[in-house]
Enzyme design. Structure first.
Site, short mmCIF file in Angstrom:
data_model
loop_
_atom_site.label_atom_id
_atom_site.label_comp_id
_atom_site.label_asym_id
_atom_site.label_seq_id
_atom_site.Cartn_x
_atom_site.Cartn_y
_atom_site.Cartn_z
N HIS A 163 0.84 -1.20 0.00
CA HIS A 163 0.00 0.00 0.00
C HIS A 163 0.87 1.26 0.00
O HIS A 163 0.60 2.22 -0.73
CB HIS A 163 -0.92 0.01 1.23
CG HIS A 163 -2.13 -0.86 1.11
ND1 HIS A 163 -2.04 -2.23 1.03
CD2 HIS A 163 -3.45 -0.55 1.06
CE1 HIS A 163 -3.27 -2.74 0.94
NE2 HIS A 163 -4.14 -1.74 0.97
N HIS A 207 1.32 -3.12 9.37
CA HIS A 207 2.74 -2.99 9.05
C HIS A 207 3.54 -2.42 10.21
O HIS A 207 3.01 -1.72 11.08
CB HIS A 207 2.93 -2.09 7.82
CG HIS A 207 2.56 -2.76 6.53
ND1 HIS A 207 3.31 -3.76 5.97
CD2 HIS A 207 1.48 -2.59 5.73
CE1 HIS A 207 2.74 -4.17 4.85
NE2 HIS A 207 1.62 -3.49 4.69
#
Length: 243
Positions: A163, A207
């Site tokens: 992303h 993340h």
């Protein structure tokens, strides 16, 4: 060093400020309540998550074409370069993920709180990982349903962040291609969107800060090449470069 390269590298450092600050602060993600401001971050993540990421890519391609006003042949080349830059990043990301195999923060949390061993989790096929996440979180009312569904969908490895690579690539492309043509508002908005996407990946437990740092660095390398090829092959409005 060309002014364009300096701008892109400066943009890379700007995007890295957020994960660096998080890393230096010793902040660690934990699902300890979900305030109202987290939902907008989720929708920022959704602008990159498929299938919405395809729509975002098409909209940004169209806006870049309008801003640059290239002739037809150059416009087609630009579309190809933009697409290749984004796809190259995603391909590199997938290869690194399979090699490094770093677990996502929420998967580590599942191991700690729900006794789901990380190694066992990642040995399962993707559809079984999603079913396991749904099963383990079924009785966790403190977690919003939209977050549980997002976790069920995103069961791959963490390092680096795909992303972030998508959003950072577009932000750096805007800095490299649109800033010298005076489209400053567009550059600021796209960069702010990219930072928001990066923040969402941390806040949603998807993340670690190093995932964002690596993704941004790879994006900068790809964008440097893409912008150089754009200058070489494409022709549009004349640009006055300021060193």
């Amino acid at each position: 060093m060309p002014a364009q390269a300096i701008r892109i590298l400066a943009g890379m450092l700007l995007l890295m400020l957020l994960p660096l600050a998080v890393m230096l602060s010793n902040w660690h993600w934990q699902p300890n309540g979900y305030p109202a401001w987290l939902l907008p971050l989720f929708w920022l993540t959704e602008t990159v998550t498929q299938p919405f990421g395809i729509l975002t890519h098409c909209l940004l391609c169209g806006w870049f074409l309008w801003c640059l006003r290239f002739r037809l042949k150059s416009a087609v080349l630009l579309l190809l370069l933009l697409g290749c830059a984004v796809l190259a990043g995603q391909g590199i990301k997938s290869a690194i993920k399979e090699h490094v195999q770093e677990p996502r923060p929420y998967v580590v949390w599942l191991e700690q709180q729900h006794q789901v061993p990380v190694e066992q989790f990642y040995r399962l096929p993707r559809h079984q990982r999603a079913a396991l996440v749904a099963q383990q979180l079924r009785n966790s009312p403190e977690l919003p349903s939209w977050l549980r569904k997002h976790w069920e969908k995103e069961t791959g490895f963490a390092f680096p962040s795909g992303h972030t690579m998508f959003a950072a690539s577009w932000a750096l492309l805007a800095i490299g291609l649109l800033w010298p043509r005076g489209h400053r508002i567009t550059v600021i908005l796209v960069t702010a969107w990219a930072v928001g996407v990066m923040a969402s990946r941390l806040a949603l437990g998807m993340h670690w800060p190093q995932d964002l740092l690596m993704a941004t660095g790879i994006s900068a390398c790809i964008v440097l090449v893409a912008c150089w090829l754009t200058q070489l092959w494409c022709r549009g409005q004349p640009v006055q470069e300021n060193s």
